[in-house]
Design a protein around this motif. Structure first.
Motif, PDB file in Angstrom:
ATOM      1  N   LYS A 116      52.006  14.983  51.090  1.00  0.00           N
ATOM      2  CA  LYS A 116      51.839  15.351  52.498  1.00  0.00           C
ATOM      3  C   LYS A 116      51.544  16.841  52.686  1.00  0.00           C
ATOM      4  CE  LYS A 116      55.516  15.194  55.070  1.00  0.00           C
ATOM      5  NZ  LYS A 116      56.657  14.690  55.873  1.00  0.00           N
ATOM      6  N   ASN A 117      52.117  17.701  51.839  1.00  0.00           N
ATOM      7  CA  ASN A 117      52.089  19.135  52.126  1.00  0.00           C
ATOM      8  C   ASN A 117      51.291  19.994  51.153  1.00  0.00           C
ATOM      9  OD1 ASN A 117      53.925  18.734  54.314  1.00  0.00           O
ATOM     10  ND2 ASN A 117      55.636  18.702  52.867  1.00  0.00           N
ATOM     11  N   LEU A 118      51.121  19.527  49.927  1.00  0.00           N
ATOM     12  CA  LEU A 118      50.522  20.397  48.912  1.00  0.00           C
ATOM     13  C   LEU A 118      49.070  20.758  49.221  1.00  0.00           C
ATOM     14  CD1 LEU A 118      51.187  21.888  46.353  1.00  0.00           C
ATOM     15  CD2 LEU A 118      50.625  19.831  45.034  1.00  0.00           C
ATOM     16  N   GLU A 142      47.205  31.065  42.468  1.00  0.00           N
ATOM     17  CA  GLU A 142      47.535  29.856  41.732  1.00  0.00           C
ATOM     18  C   GLU A 142      48.757  29.218  42.375  1.00  0.00           C
ATOM     19  OE1 GLU A 142      48.759  30.627  37.719  1.00  0.00           O
ATOM     20  OE2 GLU A 142      50.328  32.042  38.308  1.00  0.00           O
ATOM     21  N   VAL A 143      48.877  27.913  42.233  1.00  0.00           N
ATOM     22  CA  VAL A 143      50.036  27.190  42.731  1.00  0.00           C
ATOM     23  C   VAL A 143      50.726  26.544  41.537  1.00  0.00           C
ATOM     24  CG1 VAL A 143      50.880  25.324  44.201  1.00  0.00           C
ATOM     25  CG2 VAL A 143      48.973  26.754  44.973  1.00  0.00           C
ATOM     26  N   ILE A 144      51.984  26.916  41.332  1.00  0.00           N
ATOM     27  CA  ILE A 144      52.762  26.377  40.221  1.00  0.00           C
ATOM     28  C   ILE A 144      53.806  25.421  40.784  1.00  0.00           C
ATOM     29  CG2 ILE A 144      54.343  26.928  38.326  1.00  0.00           C
ATOM     30  CD1 ILE A 144      53.008  29.716  38.259  1.00  0.00           C
ATOM     31  N   VAL A 145      53.725  24.169  40.401  1.00  0.00           N
ATOM     32  CA  VAL A 145      54.731  23.185  40.800  1.00  0.00           C
ATOM     33  C   VAL A 145      55.602  22.878  39.593  1.00  0.00           C
ATOM     34  CG1 VAL A 145      55.171  20.877  41.709  1.00  0.00           C
ATOM     35  CG2 VAL A 145      53.202  22.185  42.544  1.00  0.00           C
ATOM     36  N   LEU A 169      45.791  15.551  40.744  1.00  0.00           N
ATOM     37  CA  LEU A 169      45.407  16.605  41.686  1.00  0.00           C
ATOM     38  C   LEU A 169      44.880  17.839  40.965  1.00  0.00           C
ATOM     39  CD1 LEU A 169      45.405  17.031  44.776  1.00  0.00           C
ATOM     40  CD2 LEU A 169      47.614  18.184  44.531  1.00  0.00           C
ATOM     41  N   SER A 170      45.419  18.110  39.781  1.00  0.00           N
ATOM     42  CA  SER A 170      44.972  19.290  39.024  1.00  0.00           C
ATOM     43  C   SER A 170      43.527  19.160  38.559  1.00  0.00           C
ATOM     44  CB  SER A 170      45.896  19.525  37.828  1.00  0.00           C
ATOM     45  OG  SER A 170      45.813  18.442  36.912  1.00  0.00           O
ATOM     46  N   LEU A 171      43.004  17.938  38.509  1.00  0.00           N
ATOM     47  CA  LEU A 171      41.595  17.746  38.157  1.00  0.00           C
ATOM     48  C   LEU A 171      40.673  18.237  39.267  1.00  0.00           C
ATOM     49  CD1 LEU A 171      41.793  14.156  36.570  1.00  0.00           C
ATOM     50  CD2 LEU A 171      41.743  16.359  35.382  1.00  0.00           C
ATOM     51  N   GLU A 172      41.192  18.192  40.522  1.00  0.00           N
ATOM     52  CA  GLU A 172      40.416  18.662  41.674  1.00  0.00           C
ATOM     53  C   GLU A 172      40.635  20.144  41.943  1.00  0.00           C
ATOM     54  OE1 GLU A 172      41.129  16.245  45.129  1.00  0.00           O
ATOM     55  OE2 GLU A 172      41.638  14.503  43.903  1.00  0.00           O
ATOM     56  N   HIS A 173      41.831  20.639  41.621  1.00  0.00           N
ATOM     57  CA  HIS A 173      42.174  22.033  41.914  1.00  0.00           C
ATOM     58  C   HIS A 173      42.541  22.751  40.622  1.00  0.00           C
ATOM     59  CE1 HIS A 173      42.318  21.280  46.294  1.00  0.00           C
ATOM     60  NE2 HIS A 173      42.808  20.100  45.955  1.00  0.00           N
ATOM     61  N   ASN A 200      43.337  25.729  40.219  1.00  0.00           N
ATOM     62  CA  ASN A 200      44.392  26.726  40.367  1.00  0.00           C
ATOM     63  C   ASN A 200      45.781  26.086  40.495  1.00  0.00           C
ATOM     64  OD1 ASN A 200      43.794  25.650  42.901  1.00  0.00           O
ATOM     65  ND2 ASN A 200      44.349  27.546  43.984  1.00  0.00           N
ATOM     66  N   LEU A 201      45.864  24.776  40.266  1.00  0.00           N
ATOM     67  CA  LEU A 201      47.151  24.080  40.285  1.00  0.00           C
ATOM     68  C   LEU A 201      47.683  23.976  38.859  1.00  0.00           C
ATOM     69  CD1 LEU A 201      49.424  22.430  41.611  1.00  0.00           C
ATOM     70  CD2 LEU A 201      47.945  20.411  41.409  1.00  0.00           C
ATOM     71  N   LYS A 202      48.882  24.498  38.663  1.00  0.00           N
ATOM     72  CA  LYS A 202      49.519  24.473  37.346  1.00  0.00           C
ATOM     73  C   LYS A 202      50.851  23.733  37.460  1.00  0.00           C
ATOM     74  CE  LYS A 202      49.563  28.367  35.110  1.00  0.00           C
ATOM     75  NZ  LYS A 202      49.946  29.756  34.688  1.00  0.00           N
ATOM     76  N   THR A 203      51.163  22.930  36.463  1.00  0.00           N
ATOM     77  CA  THR A 203      52.413  22.163  36.472  1.00  0.00           C
ATOM     78  C   THR A 203      53.306  22.589  35.313  1.00  0.00           C
ATOM     79  OG1 THR A 203      51.313  20.253  37.452  1.00  0.00           O
ATOM     80  CG2 THR A 203      53.454  19.878  36.450  1.00  0.00           C
ATOM     81  N   VAL A 204      54.575  22.814  35.625  1.00  0.00           N
ATOM     82  CA  VAL A 204      55.602  23.041  34.610  1.00  0.00           C
ATOM     83  C   VAL A 204      56.544  21.846  34.674  1.00  0.00           C
ATOM     84  CG1 VAL A 204      57.511  24.490  33.839  1.00  0.00           C
ATOM     85  CG2 VAL A 204      55.446  25.548  34.801  1.00  0.00           C
ATOM     86  N   THR A 205      56.698  21.134  33.565  1.00  0.00           N
ATOM     87  CA  THR A 205      57.505  19.911  33.563  1.00  0.00           C
ATOM     88  C   THR A 205      58.816  20.116  32.822  1.00  0.00           C
ATOM     89  OG1 THR A 205      55.517  18.535  33.655  1.00  0.00           O
ATOM     90  CG2 THR A 205      57.557  17.472  32.931  1.00  0.00           C
TER      91      THR A 205
END
Length: 371
Positions: free
Chosen positions: A61-63, A75-78, A94-98, A100-105
């Motif tokens: 909804k918000n990202l 950059e956006v780090i989730v 979503l990271s395939l489209e953006h 600048n989106l980085k994920t830390v798991t």
């Protein structure tokens, strides 16, 4: 009876003077503050950090509104904190489209339990930029200029930017009181920041420098406290020289409020534990404010019970109320809660009862969790 009556009147008037000091001297700072127009010429590289634990619906909804900010370099780090609701797959797609989106798991561990501070620390370590903007998964910016407005406050001297995050306006008295409590909290921490005494911030809308985080050893001194990733960090690192506020209408971050009283109380009790670790100066400052308000109403009720002169009771009550209205109206307009002015006399009284009950409950309720 004469001795009792005189004592009540003296206490009432002392508390009135203290309350007028807070309203007319401290809070008026925010009432007269004018947020500059958006005219920043700088575009500092930014890292937006969001910690999410089973928040896939909120992220959906918000990202997009955060990734769609009108800003050239961010950059956006989730931080995906042990989620089991499909967050990982959503972020991967979503990271395939953006780019600048980085994920830390963070993967779940049966013997290692952690709170939000650990997750946030990993997000900060992963950030490639010096200037960090913090928000939550259940939050969304009021405009595409949020990042521009927050970052314009950074300078060689300014390390911390305190934003404002209102809750959505919905029906019901609980929503109105939640918003009133949010307003009053913001009124206090933003006003004191303008006076050069910053003591807290709200992690839904806050910014600081990565170098400041590591210089102050992050959350090391209060890692044992579940809450405080926002207010305790500010309390320990902010000062009169390195902190600014940002309350331009387009810089606000909106959030969905709790829908039940039990959920709201659980949230506030979790936050309550951080206050014990505030600097002594700030604890005294805030204690006097709350205590003077409680004693004001206690003495007022006591004077009614002993059948004191009506003109004293009415004059003391309305002097304080009129001063509050004079100061609060411009602040409520700035903070997008002007509808609450009609509930001021009732909610102001309830607020002090709520603070007292919250303090008592938090003493006996020890077990709290982030999610």
């Amino acid at each position: 009876m004469d001795y009792l009556y005189i004592s009540i009147v003296v206490i009432l008037h002392i508390c009135l003077l203290l309350q007028l000091y807070y309203v007319l001297v401290v809070y008026r700072k925010l009432a007269v503050f004018k947020a500059p127009d958006l005219n920043s010429q700088t575009n500092l590289p930014l890292s937006v950090i969001i910690c999410a634990k089973n928040e896939v619906q909120n992220l959906k909804k918000n990202l997009a509104s955060i990734l769609g900010q009108n800003y050239p370099d961010f950059e956006v780090i989730v931080v995906n904190d042990c989620s089991n609701d499909g967050t990982e797959w959503f972020l991967r797609d979503l990271s395939l489209e953006h780019k600048n989106l980085k994920t830390v798991t963070i993967n779940d561990h049966p013997r290692f339990k952690h709170g939000k501070k650990f997750a946030l620390t990993l997000g900060i370590k992963a950030a490639k930029n010096e200037n960090l903007i913090l928000t939550d998964a259940d939050c969304y910016p009021s405009s595409e200029n949020w990042l521009s407005l927050m970052q314009r406050n950074f300078s060689d001297q300014t390390d911390i930017v305190l934003g404002y995050s209102p809750y959505e306006i919905k029906g019901g008295l609980l929503n109105k009181f939640i918003r009133f409590e949010t307003f009053f909290t913001a009124l206090s921490y933003l006003s004191y920041a303008l006076r050069g005494i910053p003591y807290m911030g709200v992690g839904r809308n806050m910014a600081y420098k990565k170098s400041l985080f590591f210089k102050g050893k992050g959350f090391a001194s209060h890692m044992h406290i579940l809450s405080g990733d926002d207010d305790l960090f500010v309390n320990q690192n902010a000062n009169s020289q390195n902190t600014k506020i940002e309350i331009h209408p387009e810089s606000l971050i909106w959030s969905e409020p709790k829908k039940s009283l039990s959920a709201y109380f659980s949230q506030k009790i979790r936050h309550q534990g951080a206050g014990k670790a505030y600097k002594n100066q700030h604890k005294r400052m805030l204690s006097f404010q709350v205590l003077s308000g409680l004693l004001f109403y206690t003495a007022l009720i006591a004077l009614i019970l002993v059948k004191g002169p009506w003109w004293i009771i009415a004059s003391v009550f309305f002097i304080r109320l009129i001063c509050q209205i004079f100061v609060y109206i411009p602040v409520l307009k700035k903070l997008k809660y002007i509808d609450l002015i009609w509930f001021l006399p009732v909610f102001d009284f309830i607020y002090y009862i709520y603070i007292m009950l919250l303090s008592l409950i938090s003493i006996f309720r020890k077990k709290v969790e982030w999610k």
